[in-house]
Write a protein that holds these residues in place. Structure first.
Motif, PDB file in Angstrom:
ATOM      1  N   THR A  11      47.183   9.553  26.602  1.00 19.31           N
ATOM      2  CA  THR A  11      47.066   9.439  24.961  1.00 19.31           C
ATOM      3  C   THR A  11      46.778   8.237  24.982  1.00 19.31           C
ATOM      4  N   ASN A  53      49.606   5.196  25.963  1.00 20.27           N
ATOM      5  CA  ASN A  53      49.215   5.646  27.434  1.00 20.27           C
ATOM      6  C   ASN A  53      48.378   4.951  28.497  1.00 20.27           C
ATOM      7  N   ASP A  56      50.695   8.782  20.235  1.00 21.88           N
ATOM      8  CA  ASP A  56      51.079   9.608  20.981  1.00 21.88           C
ATOM      9  C   ASP A  56      49.989  11.162  20.933  1.00 21.88           C
ATOM     10  N   ARG A  57      48.782  10.181  20.721  1.00 21.03           N
ATOM     11  CA  ARG A  57      47.919  11.349  20.644  1.00 21.03           C
ATOM     12  C   ARG A  57      46.833  11.155  21.828  1.00 21.03           C
ATOM     13  N   PRO A  58      46.136  12.153  22.351  1.00 23.48           N
ATOM     14  CA  PRO A  58      45.318  12.582  23.857  1.00 23.48           C
ATOM     15  C   PRO A  58      43.730  11.881  22.782  1.00 23.48           C
ATOM     16  N   GLN A  91      40.560  18.741  28.299  1.00 27.91           N
ATOM     17  CA  GLN A  91      40.903  17.461  28.044  1.00 27.91           C
ATOM     18  C   GLN A  91      39.774  16.534  28.116  1.00 27.91           C
TER      19      GLN A  91
END
Ligand SMILES: Nc1ncnc2c1ncn2[C@@H]1O[C@H](COP(=O)(O)OP(=O)(O)OP(=O)(O)O)[C@@H](O)[C@H]1O
Ligand SMILES: Nc1ncnc2c1ncn2[C@@H]1O[C@H](COP(=O)(O)OP(=O)(O)OP(=O)(O)O)[C@@H](O)[C@H]1O
Ligand SMILES: [Mg+2]
Ligand SMILES: [Mg+2]
Lengths: 332, 376, 590, 376
Positions: free
Chosen positions: B96, B99, B135-137, C586
């Motif tokens: 995210t 992170n 918190d968005r990827p 992803q």
């Protein structure tokens, strides 16, 4: 003491007691032998029960076993007690001092009575014998057409419908009886029939059962033939005339066996007690043609049996007879 | 804060990417390496970052000699305490935003407590206005947002030097403009020492305290943006930084007032700014920016520095119109107000503002490039 | 400011050890370690092979002097040329077939809108798990001129006199071997396709070239480096393998190099001649080295072929239109042969006491008994446990080692990356039986200091040695596609090399890692040569169990275990695909 | 030549990329789709190329209906007779320059004789000045050269329509400028019908005959570059095409001469250009380009449209300086000559040229974006 000396023991009582006590103390032994998990309990249970010694059994082929024993031996590592071996392995192991000379004939009645069971230098015992016969598909090959002799196998109508084991061990054995020239000539003629070469017995039996080939001369008349027949596969076998090659499967105790006493006791018990033979016969196909009264001996009565000679086994291995034969028949 | 001296780097293939570069960046300064593709900018930056090992030279950050070919020292990247923003952003797509930014604090030697970590990451994110997207990827960000994450990630541990390799070049034109302003304000506010690499002169001029113009592995000219643009020391710089009219000329009269002089050029005699020591009879080159030329119709009151020509091509550029005007055998580039436009083939007058006519000594390597005014 | 203090510590000479540790370059240390492990894995068998080929019988302790006799024996065989020619034809044919099929499926799955692409993906793995013996025999039951069901059916339908097909021919052999290797080459080719910018193909369409023309003139040549890599890998696989030839080539007396190796090593009438096998293996090794060298030459500029990733790249799906159904039809036919028929035979076999051509009569014998009694198979539980352990360890070890090696091959600025590449590839050329004997000798001799002879670890090492070549192929391909700035970003912000490798590099390569892991895992379950040679009662695994069951004519039980292996395979494949596709989702968004 | 009507395209994920687009490109016209990232430009282009299948609408090229959702026709790409230049160029790396360009003639239905082929390829290559590099393998080309190969490949078979998807965006700033000029000249010379996609307004303005500004899958405004820039019809267009000062205002006097009127704005009353029909009391928005504002020091002679303010920020841009000037609560963007620069905090006067003060009706979706002048 509490130890009963069995009837088959012809050595001294003290020897037996000493052996059994020491063996029990060791408590186990390592046995490398032919594959056979299901028979394992039938064959070994009486021994394990009687002496309280546990047999650790691993399924390796004789070729694998002798490899390992030799390699380990060269490095001074010893992990096996009793091994299953082929005839030509014995002198090699003897030369290396890896196989133990035992007083077989002085200890066990059967061995004294049938000395052919023991190798010339008293280092190995014939554990069981394996006659080679013609396996055939009962459905595709009516009974009256099943060849009775090796000569009848060469009928041109069987062209391409015969399976041959690439080992050609049966012909190496037959050569003792037929002589080299005749054997080679036979192989040449068999080769002309374009037999299908297969790498192992189960595959051969499988092919016979499935009808891919009609017959397979020289097949081991034991597992898997026996097993397949029992399960209803359309297979049967017949001993071909004039002579039946008899393969010998040997058992020997290793010089540096980690459990020497258990091993020694085990190999004396093997054909001493008769429990082993009974187990083998019950479990199917196995047998010992040399023991009078055994199923196999009865079955082969009146047939000319050609056992694998001790010297011949060594000589043929040294000369690479198998390879020569493969070249003649066209497999290699 | 950052000192690079005599830096040389030759790649395995034998490409001499950097051929002896020296520069120094003061604390808090924004320093830019500007040059055409392949001139060795990235290589220099990567040497500073410790991602490439130079063949020769010395690099110091603060008081640490992080590389020295003589001392045989080479500190690995992760110990240099630098921040870097890559051209591709290099945002880790499996994490995210939070992170990504927390990564340097979590996994390097500068570990911080958990609560402290959260605070610092959120502070860094709010600095680049991304706190809402923590918190968005990372893959679900637009280019501009990714760029800002990359910045936050490089800034969070307050590195001694921030290295930026064309951080704006992958952005849309519009976004590039916006981010340029944002970046400038952020860097001003934090007063962080920055080394910036770009091939975009507009970017370099707008952002930097000082610019070094590079070509073929060496620094050609170093100075403040204004200096670089308005007083290029040679034709390479003049050409590379913006569009330029470039004439060959000969000084006819070096004794005019206030450093001005008369120069004979193929489009006529022009009053120009002369460099110190220019002598009558010198062969020179004259650099005139397109916006230094006025375009108009009809006869002018003043005939000085005025020539006549024909419009060949007009390009509307929104805030201005760019003309190619033929004057004799020459094509002049002219930039003017976009409200009015002179049609093609129109006869016009051009006035070269004397103080924008820069005379530079003639150099050997002055290649006439395609996008400058020049011989037809 | 940690860096500053480090440097001071160094210069003042305080804490010499600390300073020394600071100076250690982790990546270099790992490089040396990986190199050492690879060399250890590979040099053992290789040196054994070379030494033994000049000292026949050395392995069993015969005192032998240097001699060329093994080479003379091997190479002066009067059928040697025939073997070489046959092996080459077989190798080229089966490789072309499997790589061709693999490429077609890779293209269909990755690039088109063919329906059921996901199922296709999963099904492609199935043939790996079907025991090779059963796989081969099922083709005899299908395509034998005498009993082949398919032949029978065709003869009835078209009222033919003779069977239209025979499996006993070079073509049949190539076909069966090719079918079996398609899944692996599919994986390799899919990775190659994924890395290709679809606009290169689109440019073909817009200039007026049709779909097939574009595929032939643009897609195929662009994939060439990848195709070549797969081709080399599978060529070596084919010429070194004996699983299928044992059942199909041997019966017709077709001579291959591996036939010779088989006769030399699997004889019961004399001592095995590993030296002869080794001498022949030298052909494989030379072929591998030569091919790898050719590959390096021909793909010198392959980095220029790599995708311009970044903006504008999006996976494009080609609308096949009506051809979709043709594609599905083709896939169904292919799977009928590569999966469904052998799988049915396997299941059929698990219900019957022995393998036989499908028929109604035979159905009478059908029983599920063996499934219920599967627990009674001696050592079944132990084998299950060991198999899982071996599979996970080998697959994980292989892929970790491969990933590290791939990093050094692709990224390493350290000289020797190329050598590492070769080290990882060469074990592939050493026949499994030679590897196994080499390992036995080595670890018997080492037993006092490193007692793993007889333990499960020797099996793991053996399998690892053979699997590393595939793993490294897959990972090298994938590593080329990973933008190195992703790693550098981590190092620059203060994270050391090793952590970066695991937290960033490996994490981002998960899709490739999982694919390679699956393939390695499945092969570790299925292939038996090495385990059969190396196992002990404690370290028995499924493949050995099946082999022993087979040897004891427990064909039915062997098939049951085979079915179980297929079930495990599918479970692994689906779980693996789940993780891989999550990771992929992803990443494609970047 | 090209007609697109009611084009709708929704992607599998549910993204409505194009929501009903109509436009027509005349023969020989250069038509540009301009809009922010993700607005559906590429999707539209790909629908025209036949690389994407629209959900609804009709596309005709020349007299052929190449797609029609009603007629259920959809001609495959390779039959549409179009040329396309991709953003990534998509030069085939396994071929030489020559073979790349020859491909369309060799492998499509329009096969030509061998000698003819050579001639035509060489002619196409010389058109883009690459004849000297014909036999070079494609990977050994620079970005600009690749770009030109892509153009030659698309032009060689004289397609009816040329489609270009941001062909310049992967190039260096400098190269981009050069290629822009080259492209414009080439297209002018060949008189080829072109559909161009870009997010770079400068590019769109400089190259196009007509521009369509797109947002969120629809066309917002269509017109000549001059129209789009100088007379944006709403704030989105005004904002997207160049930088803008945007004020809220109220018409105070609609009856001035020549379409001019007086508007009350937060920075004072300004004389502006009023749209037809503007009434006293209307709430409006005023768009003033930064170059429409003059900045100077001291008191002006003329007090009309003059306000005072302080320089907040000055960015040197080479050919100009951009200022942010605070006027009351507002930040005004001003662009002026780069020769002189007003220092930060300096008190200055701004003059809003009346004819450059554009009044547009107030729309609902006029979001104040970050890079425009506006409320502080
Ligand atoms: N890893 C490498 N190996 C060999 N040559 C290289 C390598 N990296 C860069 N070069 C060469 O070194 C020269 C300088 O490259 P560098 O990347 O520093 O240029 P740059 O100024 O950053 O250019 P750009 O604006 O294109 O990024 C170029 O000629 C380039 O081709
Ligand atoms: N294959 C696809 N599947 C799903 N959504 C897509 C696909 N291609 C594009 N989109 C979405 O459709 C919208 C329009 O995309 P498009 O590529 O046409 O935009 P664009 O105007 O060309 O933008 P850019 O300037 O970034 O190239 C975007 O939201 C994009 O995310
Ligand atoms: Mg660079
Ligand atoms: Mg686009």
């Amino acid at each position: 003491s509490a130890i009963d000396v069995p009837k088959w023991w012809i050595g001294s009582k003290g020897d037996y007691e000493k052996l059994v006590t020491a063996a029990k103390k060791e408590g186990k032994l390592v046995w490398w032998s032919h594959p056979d998990p299901e028979c394992r309990s039938l064959i070994l249970a009486p021994f394990e029960k009687r002496y309280g010694i546990q047999v650790e059994h691993t399924e390796y082929t004789t070729a694998q076993i002798v490899q390992r024993v030799l390699i380990e031996g060269a490095a001074g590592l010893y992990s096996v007690d009793v091994s299953n071996l082929s005839v030509h392995h014995i002198p090699r192991l003897e030369k290396r001092g890896l196989i133990k000379k035992l007083p077989y004939k002085q200890r066990v009645k059967t061995y004294r009575d049938i000395p052919e069971m023991i190798s010339p230098n008293s280092t190995a015992l014939i554990g069981y014998t394996s006659p080679r016969s013609l396996a055939y598909n009962t459905k595709k090959l009516p009974n009256d057409q099943v060849p009775r002799t090796y000569e009848e196998v060469l009928n041109p109508k069987f062209k391409g419908k015969i399976s041959v084991d690439t080992d050609l061990k049966e012909y190496i054995m037959l050569a003792q009886d037929w002589g080299m020239e005749k054997t080679k000539d036979y192989l040449r003629r068999l080769g002309a029939l374009k037999p299908k070469f297969h790498p192992n017995n189960t595959v051969i039996t499988q092919m016979v059962a499935a009808g891919e080939v009609l017959m397979a001369p020289g097949t081991i008349a034991r597992i898997p033939l026996y097993e397949f027949k029992r399960k209803g596969a359309p297979v049967d076998w017949r001993a071909l005339k004039p002579s039946v090659p008899l393969d010998l499967l040997l058992q020997g105790v290793m010089t540096h066996a980690p459990h020497p006493n258990a091993a020694e006791l085990f190999i004396y018990w093997m054909h001493g007690s008769g429990e082993w033979l009974a187990g083998m016969e019950k479990c199917g196909g196995y047998g010992h043609a040399m023991i009078p009264g055994s199923k196999l001996q009865k079955k082969l009565e009146g047939v000319k049996v050609v056992p694998f000679g001790w010297a011949w086994g060594v000589k043929s291995a040294k000369e690479g007879l198998g390879e020569q034969f493969r070249k003649i028949i066209g497999a290699e | 804060m950052l000192r690079v001296s005599s830096l040389v780097k030759t790649y395995d293939g034998g490409v001499q990417a950097v051929r002896g570069i020296d520069f120094e960046v003061a604390e808090g300064e924004f320093y830019t390496l500007l040059g055409p593709s392949g001139c060795g900018k990235t290589t220099t930056l990567r040497c500073v970052a410790g991602l490439e090992k130079p063949d020769q030279g010395e690099i110091s950050i603060g008081n640490d000699k992080v590389f020295s070919s003589e001392g045989n020292t080479s500190m690995p990247s992760h110990k240099r305490d630098i921040g870097m923003v890559f051209q591709s952003y290099a945002i880790w797509p499996h994490m995210t935003v939070f992170n990504n930014v927390a990564f340097p604090l979590r996994h390097s030697k500068r570990k911080v407590s958990k609560s402290n970590l959260r605070d610092r990451v959120m502070k860094a994110l709010s600095l680049v206005q991304l706190d809402a997207l923590a918190d968005r990827p990372a893959p679900f960000l637009s280019g501009g947002q990714q760029q800002r994450v990359a910045l936050a990630r490089a800034l969070i541990y307050e590195p001694r030097v921030l290295l930026l390799d064309e951080p704006l070049s992958n952005l849309d034109a519009k976004l590039r403009d916006e981010m340029r302003v944002e970046l400038k304000q952020l860097v001003n506010r934090l007063h962080i020492t920055s080394l910036y690499v770009t091939h975009d002169q507009a970017e370099a001029l707008a952002l930097s305290d000082r610019v070094a113009v590079m070509n073929q592995g060496t620094i050609i000219q170093e100075g403040r943006p204004r200096e670089i643009y308005l007083q290029p020391r040679d034709t390479f710089t003049a050409n590379f930084i913006g569009k330029t009219n470039l004439f060959e000329g000969k000084v006819v009269d070096g004794a005019q007032a206030e450093g001005m002089g008369l120069v004979e050029t193929p489009v006529g005699r022009l009053i120009c700014r002369l460099p110190n020591g220019a002598q009558k009879g010198d062969n020179v080159q004259i650099v005139i920016r397109p916006e230094g030329v006025d375009i108009f119709q009809g006869n002018p009151d003043n005939k000085i520095n005025v020539v006549e020509g024909n419009v060949i091509f007009a390009t509307f550029q929104g805030d201005s119109v760019e003309y190619q005007v033929r004057v004799g055998d020459y094509l002049c580039l002219v930039k003017s107000d976009s409200l009015h436009e002179f049609a093609k083939e129109r006869k016009v007058s051009l006035h070269f503002t004397p103080e924008r006519c820069l005379v530079i000594p003639k150099t050997k390597n002055s290649v006439i490039e395609s996008n400058q005014g020049g011989l037809l | 400011m940690t860096a500053a203090t480090d440097v001071q510590g160094l210069s003042t000479g305080n804490g010499l050890l600390a300073g020394y540790l600071e100076k250690i370059n982790v990546s270099r240390v790992v490089f040396v370690l990986v190199m050492a492990v690879l060399a250890y894995l590979m040099l053992g068998p290789l040196l054994f092979l070379l030494w033994d080929s000049f000292h026949p019988g050395w392995e069993i302790g015969d005192e032998t002097a240097f001699t060329l006799s093994s080479y003379i024996k091997a190479y002066t065989d009067k059928r040697f040329v025939e073997m070489l020619v046959n092996t080459t034809i077989f190798g080229l044919g089966a490789t072309a077939f499997s790589v061709g099929m693999g490429s077609i499926f890779a293209w269909l799955v990755e690039r088109t809108n063919m329906p059921f692409r996901n199922v296709t993906y999963a099904l492609l793995f199935a043939p790996i798990a079907i025991p090779g013996l059963v796989f081969a025999i099922s083709y005899i039951l299908l395509l034998s001129p005498d009993i082949g069901v398919l032949n029978k059916i065709l003869m009835v339908i078209f009222s033919l006199e003779e069977a239209p097909f025979t499996v006993y021919s070079m073509t049949g052999l190539i076909f069966v071997e090719g079918l079996r290797l398609t899944p692996g080459s599919f994986l390799m080719m899919a990775a190659v396709l994924k890395s290709m910018d679809p606009s290169l193909e689109e440019a073909g369409y817009t200039t007026g070239a049709g779909i097939l023309q574009t595929a032939r003139l643009i897609t195929a040549p662009l994939m060439l480096p990848g195709i070549l890599a797969a081709f080399i890998y599978y060529f070596i696989t084919v010429i070194e393998s004996f699983e299928i030839p044992a059942i199909i080539a041997l019966p017709m007396g077709l001579q291959l190099l591996t036939t010779k190796i088989f006769f030399a090593t699997h004889t019961t009438t004399q001592m095995p001649q590993y030296s002869v096998a080794a001498a022949i293996s030298v052909v494989f090794i030379l072929a591998s080295a030569g091919l790898v060298y050719l590959y390096t030459l021909s793909t010198k500029h392959s980095e220029r072929y790599t995708t311009i990733t970044g903006k504008g790249y999006r996976p494009r799906i080609i609308d096949l239109g009506k051809w979709r159904y043709a594609a599905v039809g083709f896939t169904v036919i292919f799977f009928s042969f590569s999966v469904i028929f052998p799988l049915l035979v396997l299941i059929w076999g698990s219900l019957l006491p022995y393998l036989q051509p499908p028929s109604l009569e035979a159905l009478e014998f059908a029983t599920f008994d063996s499934y219920l009694k599967v627990g009674n198979i001696p050592k079944f539980g132990l084998a299950m446990k060991n198999t899982l352990f071996v599979t996970f360890t080998v697959a994980t070890g292989t892929m970790l080692l491969s990933s590290l090696a791939a990093w050094f091959v692709v990224r390493g600025r350290i000289r020797g990356g190329r050598i590492m590449d070769l080290l990882a590839f060469l074990p592939h050329a050493i026949p499994s039986i030679v590897v196994a004997i080499g390992l036995i000798i080595f670890y018997v001799k080492m037993h006092r200091s490193l007692p793993i002879y007889g333990s499960i670890w020797i099996i793991i090492i053996g399998l690892l040695t053979k699997r590393i070549s595939y793993g490294s192929r897959i990972m090298i391909g994938a590593m080329f596609q990973l933008h190195k700035e992703l790693e550098e970003a981590s190092e620059v912000c203060g994270v050391g090399w090793l952590k970066t490798f695991f937290l960033v590099t490996l994490r981002l390569l998960i899709p490739a890692f999982v694919n390679g892991w699956l393939y390695s895992a499945l092969l570790s379950i299925a292939l038996f040569t090495i385990p059969v040679m190396l196992y002990t009662p404690k370290s028995i695994v499924f493949s050995v169990l099946i082999w022993n069951l087979w040897e004891n004519a427990k064909v039915q039980e062997a098939c049951v275990v085979g079915v179980l292996m297929v079930v495990i395979t599918f479970t692994l494949v689906f779980v693996g695909q789940y993780f891989a596709s999550r990771a992929r989702v992803q990443q494609t968004l970047t």
